[in-house]
Design a protein around this motif. Structure first.
Motif, mmCIF file in Angstrom:
data_model
loop_
_atom_site.group_PDB
_atom_site.id
_atom_site.type_symbol
_atom_site.label_atom_id
_atom_site.label_comp_id
_atom_site.label_asym_id
_atom_site.label_seq_id
_atom_site.Cartn_x
_atom_site.Cartn_y
_atom_site.Cartn_z
ATOM 1 N N GLN A 104 -0.306 -5.964 -3.850
ATOM 2 C CA GLN A 104 0.078 -4.553 -3.757
ATOM 3 C C GLN A 104 1.476 -4.311 -4.326
ATOM 4 O OE1 GLN A 104 -2.071 -2.209 -2.020
ATOM 5 N NE2 GLN A 104 -3.447 -3.945 -2.311
ATOM 6 N N LYS A 105 1.627 -3.245 -5.124
ATOM 7 C CA LYS A 105 2.955 -2.809 -5.572
ATOM 8 C C LYS A 105 3.370 -1.530 -4.855
ATOM 9 C CE LYS A 105 4.660 -3.269 -9.606
ATOM 10 N NZ LYS A 105 4.985 -3.159 -11.019
ATOM 11 N N HIS A 106 2.390 -0.862 -4.245
ATOM 12 C CA HIS A 106 2.658 0.385 -3.515
ATOM 13 C C HIS A 106 1.916 0.291 -2.193
ATOM 14 C CE1 HIS A 106 2.140 5.024 -3.285
ATOM 15 N NE2 HIS A 106 3.238 4.646 -2.667
ATOM 16 N N PHE A 107 2.664 0.234 -1.095
ATOM 17 C CA PHE A 107 2.060 0.086 0.222
ATOM 18 C C PHE A 107 2.969 0.675 1.279
ATOM 19 C CE2 PHE A 107 4.374 -3.784 -0.851
ATOM 20 C CZ PHE A 107 5.131 -4.066 0.270
ATOM 21 N N LEU A 108 2.459 0.748 2.488
ATOM 22 C CA LEU A 108 3.270 1.164 3.625
ATOM 23 C C LEU A 108 3.611 -0.073 4.435
ATOM 24 C CD1 LEU A 108 1.222 4.274 4.844
ATOM 25 C CD2 LEU A 108 3.197 4.250 3.324
ATOM 26 N N ILE A 109 4.752 -0.047 5.081
ATOM 27 C CA ILE A 109 5.110 -1.088 6.044
ATOM 28 C C ILE A 109 5.355 -0.350 7.360
ATOM 29 C CG2 ILE A 109 7.563 -1.096 5.453
ATOM 30 C CD1 ILE A 109 7.474 -4.166 5.903
ATOM 31 N N SER A 110 4.784 -0.894 8.439
ATOM 32 C CA SER A 110 4.782 -0.192 9.711
ATOM 33 C C SER A 110 5.333 -1.056 10.836
ATOM 34 C CB SER A 110 3.350 0.230 10.041
ATOM 35 O OG SER A 110 3.282 0.808 11.319
ATOM 36 N N LEU A 111 5.822 -0.387 11.835
ATOM 37 C CA LEU A 111 6.322 -1.026 13.047
ATOM 38 C C LEU A 111 5.235 -1.830 13.758
ATOM 39 C CD1 LEU A 111 8.252 -1.303 15.529
ATOM 40 C CD2 LEU A 111 7.523 0.976 16.201
ATOM 41 N N VAL A 112 4.019 -1.335 13.735
ATOM 42 C CA VAL A 112 2.908 -2.001 14.425
ATOM 43 C C VAL A 112 1.774 -2.235 13.435
ATOM 44 C CG1 VAL A 112 3.450 -1.110 16.720
ATOM 45 C CG2 VAL A 112 1.962 0.194 15.221
ATOM 46 N N PRO A 113 0.953 -3.266 13.661
ATOM 47 C CA PRO A 113 -0.165 -3.504 12.757
ATOM 48 C C PRO A 113 -1.219 -2.412 12.893
ATOM 49 C CG PRO A 113 -0.285 -4.999 14.623
ATOM 50 C CD PRO A 113 0.999 -4.232 14.758
ATOM 51 N N GLN A 114 -1.969 -2.218 11.834
ATOM 52 C CA GLN A 114 -3.032 -1.219 11.888
ATOM 53 C C GLN A 114 -4.159 -1.721 12.766
ATOM 54 O OE1 GLN A 114 -3.601 -1.519 7.634
ATOM 55 N NE2 GLN A 114 -5.739 -2.024 7.988
ATOM 56 N N SER A 115 -4.765 -0.811 13.497
ATOM 57 C CA SER A 115 -5.886 -1.184 14.351
ATOM 58 C C SER A 115 -7.145 -0.439 13.938
ATOM 59 C CB SER A 115 -5.552 -0.889 15.817
ATOM 60 O OG SER A 115 -5.250 0.476 15.968
ATOM 61 N N CYS A 116 -7.001 0.446 12.961
ATOM 62 C CA CYS A 116 -8.117 1.262 12.500
ATOM 63 C C CYS A 116 -7.910 1.520 11.011
ATOM 64 C CB CYS A 116 -8.128 2.580 13.277
ATOM 65 S SG CYS A 116 -9.164 3.856 12.553
ATOM 66 N N SER A 117 -8.937 1.333 10.222
ATOM 67 C CA SER A 117 -8.823 1.519 8.771
ATOM 68 C C SER A 117 -8.503 2.948 8.368
ATOM 69 C CB SER A 117 -10.126 1.094 8.094
ATOM 70 O OG SER A 117 -10.352 -0.261 8.314
ATOM 71 N N PHE A 118 -8.733 3.892 9.248
ATOM 72 C CA PHE A 118 -8.548 5.291 8.898
ATOM 73 C C PHE A 118 -7.386 5.942 9.649
ATOM 74 C CE2 PHE A 118 -12.990 4.097 8.452
ATOM 75 C CZ PHE A 118 -13.167 4.338 7.100
ATOM 76 N N CYS A 119 -6.582 5.141 10.350
ATOM 77 C CA CYS A 119 -5.522 5.695 11.191
ATOM 78 C C CYS A 119 -4.175 5.099 10.825
ATOM 79 C CB CYS A 119 -5.791 5.373 12.662
ATOM 80 S SG CYS A 119 -7.435 5.817 13.214
ATOM 81 N N LEU A 120 -3.159 5.927 10.854
ATOM 82 C CA LEU A 120 -1.806 5.412 10.744
ATOM 83 C C LEU A 120 -1.395 4.913 12.122
ATOM 84 C CD1 LEU A 120 -0.068 8.096 8.495
ATOM 85 C CD2 LEU A 120 -0.634 5.755 7.900
ATOM 86 N N PRO A 121 -0.818 3.718 12.210
ATOM 87 C CA PRO A 121 -0.502 3.156 13.517
ATOM 88 C C PRO A 121 0.758 3.731 14.161
ATOM 89 C CG PRO A 121 0.114 1.630 11.811
ATOM 90 C CD PRO A 121 -0.562 2.790 11.138
ATOM 91 N N ALA A 122 1.528 4.491 13.411
ATOM 92 C CA ALA A 122 2.778 5.029 13.946
ATOM 93 C C ALA A 122 3.020 6.405 13.334
ATOM 94 C CB ALA A 122 3.933 4.087 13.606
ATOM 95 N N GLY A 123 3.990 7.117 13.890
ATOM 96 C CA GLY A 123 4.394 8.388 13.316
ATOM 97 C C GLY A 123 5.255 8.149 12.089
ATOM 98 N N PRO A 124 5.747 9.212 11.451
ATOM 99 C CA PRO A 124 6.529 9.052 10.221
ATOM 100 C C PRO A 124 7.819 8.261 10.422
ATOM 101 C CG PRO A 124 6.533 11.334 10.954
ATOM 102 C CD PRO A 124 5.569 10.600 11.826
ATOM 103 N N GLU A 125 8.318 8.178 11.647
ATOM 104 C CA GLU A 125 9.532 7.395 11.902
ATOM 105 C C GLU A 125 9.224 5.906 12.014
ATOM 106 O OE1 GLU A 125 7.550 7.927 15.688
ATOM 107 O OE2 GLU A 125 8.031 9.366 14.123
ATOM 108 N N GLY A 126 7.952 5.536 12.076
ATOM 109 C CA GLY A 126 7.549 4.143 12.217
ATOM 110 C C GLY A 126 6.860 3.587 10.989
ATOM 111 N N VAL A 127 7.044 4.279 9.830
ATOM 112 C CA VAL A 127 6.403 3.864 8.587
ATOM 113 C C VAL A 127 7.393 4.022 7.432
ATOM 114 C CG1 VAL A 127 4.523 4.391 6.974
ATOM 115 C CG2 VAL A 127 4.144 4.624 9.424
ATOM 116 N N VAL A 128 7.403 3.047 6.530
ATOM 117 C CA VAL A 128 8.211 3.135 5.314
ATOM 118 C C VAL A 128 7.270 2.944 4.123
ATOM 119 C CG1 VAL A 128 10.085 2.108 3.948
ATOM 120 C CG2 VAL A 128 10.294 2.233 6.435
ATOM 121 N N GLU A 129 7.297 3.876 3.179
ATOM 122 C CA GLU A 129 6.552 3.709 1.935
ATOM 123 C C GLU A 129 7.324 2.723 1.071
ATOM 124 O OE1 GLU A 129 4.784 6.402 -1.734
ATOM 125 O OE2 GLU A 129 6.440 7.194 -0.544
ATOM 126 N N VAL A 130 6.626 1.743 0.501
ATOM 127 C CA VAL A 130 7.273 0.699 -0.289
ATOM 128 C C VAL A 130 6.720 0.730 -1.710
ATOM 129 C CG1 VAL A 130 7.689 -1.777 -0.544
ATOM 130 C CG2 VAL A 130 7.592 -0.758 1.744
#
Length: 172
Positions: A104-130
């Motif tokens: 991946q060259k474009h991905f998100l990095i999150s505070l918590v691992p994803q638990s659902c393929s269709f859900c963001l695991p955190a709010g916008p303060e818990g995600v960084v676009e990379v």
């Protein structure tokens, strides 16, 4: 986040998650899983990231309020977060692919691992676009990325943070 934007983001994430779902590996039978540095967990519980010296803490990134400006909700960042804008920093978290494929060259990095393929695991303060310089191999384990942080006050996708020119950093 606007409903149409949310649907678009989830539609973009779904194929990448389906491809990456088989990328993790479980410990061999009879072996105990050993968490990587910076991660603490008990079997059956979600991994917890611990602060690492030199790596920007998710507690710092959480210092944001949502304020109503006219008919919109926008982020209001603390001075500590505002000082990170255009600075080289490191962030530790769990990778969420935005593209199909193993690297991946474009991905998100999150505070918590994803638990659902269709859900963001955190709010916008818990995600960084990379956006990385070179492709990063997808993993279920936490990673540390280093790059130039962009603090976004009015992103159309509803994100607060973007890391540009990122590279994979050492977990130590």
């Amino acid at each position: 986040m606007r409903p149409a934007t949310s649907i678009l983001l989830f539609a973009l994430l779904a194929p990448a998650f389906a491809i990456a779902a088989g990328a993790g590996s479980a410990p061999a039978q009879g072996q105990q899983h050993v968490a990587p540095p910076g991660v603490g967990n008990t079997p059956g519980q979600m991994p917890v990231l611990y602060d690492i010296q030199g790596v920007t803490s998710w507690n710092t990134l959480a210092k944001v309020k949502q304020v109503k400006v006219k008919n919109r909700i926008l982020p209001e960042f603390s001075k500590e977060i505002a000082a990170l804008n255009n600075q080289e920093i490191k962030v530790q978290g769990f990778m969420m692919p935005l593209e199909p494929g193993e690297k991946q060259k474009h991905f998100l990095i999150s505070l918590v691992p994803q638990s659902c393929s269709f859900c963001l695991p955190a709010g916008p303060e818990g995600v960084v676009e990379v956006k990385s310089k070179t492709p990063v191999k997808y993993t279920l384990e936490p990673i540390i990325v280093s790059g130039k942080m962009e603090v976004m006050k009015d992103d159309p996708m509803g994100l607060y943070y973007r890391m540009n020119n990122a590279t994979l950093a050492s977990n130590k």
